[in-house]
Design a protein around this motif. Sequence first.
Motif, short mmCIF file in Angstrom:
data_model
loop_
_atom_site.label_atom_id
_atom_site.label_comp_id
_atom_site.label_asym_id
_atom_site.label_seq_id
_atom_site.Cartn_x
_atom_site.Cartn_y
_atom_site.Cartn_z
N ALA A 125 80.71 70.90 41.55
CA ALA A 125 79.66 71.90 41.37
C ALA A 125 80.17 73.12 40.61
O ALA A 125 81.35 73.49 40.70
N LEU A 126 79.29 73.76 39.88
CA LEU A 126 79.62 74.99 39.18
C LEU A 126 79.79 76.14 40.18
O LEU A 126 78.96 76.32 41.07
N LEU A 127 80.84 76.92 40.02
CA LEU A 127 81.05 78.12 40.82
C LEU A 127 81.31 79.27 39.85
O LEU A 127 82.33 79.30 39.16
N ALA A 128 80.38 80.23 39.81
CA ALA A 128 80.43 81.30 38.81
C ALA A 128 80.18 82.66 39.47
O ALA A 128 79.09 83.22 39.37
N PRO A 129 81.18 83.21 40.16
CA PRO A 129 80.98 84.50 40.82
C PRO A 129 80.85 85.65 39.83
O PRO A 129 81.39 85.59 38.72
N GLU A 130 80.13 86.67 40.25
CA GLU A 130 80.04 87.92 39.50
C GLU A 130 81.19 88.82 39.92
O GLU A 130 81.60 88.82 41.08
N PHE A 131 81.72 89.60 38.97
CA PHE A 131 82.80 90.54 39.28
C PHE A 131 82.65 91.77 38.39
O PHE A 131 82.33 91.66 37.21
N LYS A 132 82.90 92.94 38.98
CA LYS A 132 82.68 94.21 38.28
C LYS A 132 83.99 94.76 37.71
O LYS A 132 85.03 94.72 38.37
N VAL A 133 83.91 95.29 36.49
CA VAL A 133 85.06 95.82 35.79
C VAL A 133 84.78 97.25 35.36
O VAL A 133 83.72 97.55 34.81
N VAL A 134 85.74 98.14 35.63
CA VAL A 134 85.68 99.53 35.16
C VAL A 134 86.86 99.72 34.21
O VAL A 134 88.01 99.65 34.64
N LEU A 135 86.58 99.92 32.94
CA LEU A 135 87.65 100.06 31.94
C LEU A 135 88.15 101.50 31.96
O LEU A 135 87.94 102.28 31.02
N GLU A 136 88.84 101.83 33.03
CA GLU A 136 89.32 103.19 33.27
C GLU A 136 90.64 103.11 34.03
O GLU A 136 90.76 102.33 35.00
N LYS A 179 88.50 108.67 38.57
CA LYS A 179 87.35 108.39 37.72
C LYS A 179 86.83 106.97 37.95
O LYS A 179 85.61 106.74 38.05
N ALA A 180 87.75 106.03 38.04
CA ALA A 180 87.34 104.64 38.23
C ALA A 180 86.60 104.47 39.55
O ALA A 180 85.55 103.81 39.61
N ARG A 181 87.13 105.04 40.61
CA ARG A 181 86.50 104.87 41.93
C ARG A 181 85.18 105.62 42.01
O ARG A 181 84.25 105.17 42.70
N ALA A 182 85.07 106.75 41.32
CA ALA A 182 83.79 107.48 41.33
C ALA A 182 82.71 106.64 40.66
O ALA A 182 81.58 106.54 41.17
N LEU A 183 83.03 106.03 39.51
CA LEU A 183 82.06 105.16 38.84
C LEU A 183 81.71 103.96 39.72
O LEU A 183 80.54 103.56 39.81
N ALA A 184 82.72 103.40 40.36
CA ALA A 184 82.49 102.24 41.22
C ALA A 184 81.58 102.60 42.39
O ALA A 184 80.65 101.85 42.72
N ALA A 227 81.22 85.89 35.87
CA ALA A 227 80.19 86.72 35.23
C ALA A 227 80.61 88.18 35.39
O ALA A 227 80.58 88.72 36.50
N LEU A 228 81.01 88.81 34.32
CA LEU A 228 81.62 90.13 34.36
C LEU A 228 80.58 91.22 34.12
O LEU A 228 79.88 91.21 33.11
N GLN A 229 80.51 92.14 35.06
CA GLN A 229 79.62 93.29 34.93
C GLN A 229 80.48 94.51 34.63
O GLN A 229 81.27 94.93 35.46
N VAL A 230 80.32 95.06 33.44
CA VAL A 230 81.09 96.24 33.06
C VAL A 230 80.37 97.49 33.54
O VAL A 230 79.20 97.72 33.21
N VAL A 231 81.06 98.29 34.34
CA VAL A 231 80.50 99.51 34.90
C VAL A 231 80.98 100.70 34.08
O VAL A 231 82.19 100.88 33.89
N THR A 232 80.03 101.49 33.58
CA THR A 232 80.36 102.66 32.78
C THR A 232 79.62 103.87 33.35
O THR A 232 78.91 103.77 34.36
#
Length: 291
Positions: free
Chosen positions: A181-192, A197-202, A266-271
């Motif tokens: 079976a396909l397994l495609a988790p979402e994961f969040k990325v902060v390019l910081e 700063k990174a934790r505040a955005l998160a 599945a990468l979610q970029v947080v800005t």
Amino acid sequence: MSDSAGRLKDTIGRYGIWSVGLRSEDPDQRAEIAEAAAELEQLGYGAAWLGGSSAVRHAVPLIEATSTLTVGTSIQSIWDYEAAESAAGFAEVEAAHPGRFVLGLGISHARLASQYRRPYSALVAYLDALDAAGVPADRRVLAALGPKTLELAGTRAAGAIPYLVTPEHTAEAREILGADALLAPEFKVVLETDPDKARALARDTLALYLALPNYTDTWLRLGFTEDDLLDGGSDRLVDTFFAWGDETRIRSRVEAFHEAGADHVALQVVTDGTRNALPREAWRRLASLLA
């Protein structure tokens, strides 16, 4: 799992982009969404996952603007769209663009759906209705978190697209789903690289989910404590669900999901932009980082 479900793994590749902005129906954004989708394809992402309670109609502009990109809903709430409506939309886009759309389904949350009742039974009934309408099981995926829903994703769909999970959850999900079976988790990325700063955005992003028991109950099962959920989330919680830091650290965090059994992330970029923004420069940086 059928051969076509196996091909889905190959088609979407190792990485995709998850974005609420890509599902926007703002006419002023339509052209930019099409351009962004075309660029995601050129950058090598295999899939675009439409955040929020999205539907087939949100996927069509991206599919029309690209030639190979897989577009999926992540997720379509079963409470917002009747199964017959979903099936009709699927049939229409499949006829025009065979194999390009994946129907990602989920049960959403009691806080967000007034009709929320017996969610697992409702999901099973929804899948029954899709079966009756001819929507192939191997062209749909489930936003599964708990064991029962993961089992359902393995038997009644092509696989699972869990949201806000850890590599440890991915390993458990793989064991439940089996190898095919396909397994495609979402994961969040902060390019910081700056921790504050990174934790505040998160934390700005995490705030919504801290009020949703479907997620917090899963986190408690994974070993977090009630204290981790206080005051916007502990550093431990934030640092688990968001990758930040230098390129090596971010790459390592993403690859941990593959090592745990994920086929695709599945990468979610947080800005610091709005939730509906299209952070195209960040998507370019991330593609370069993962190359």
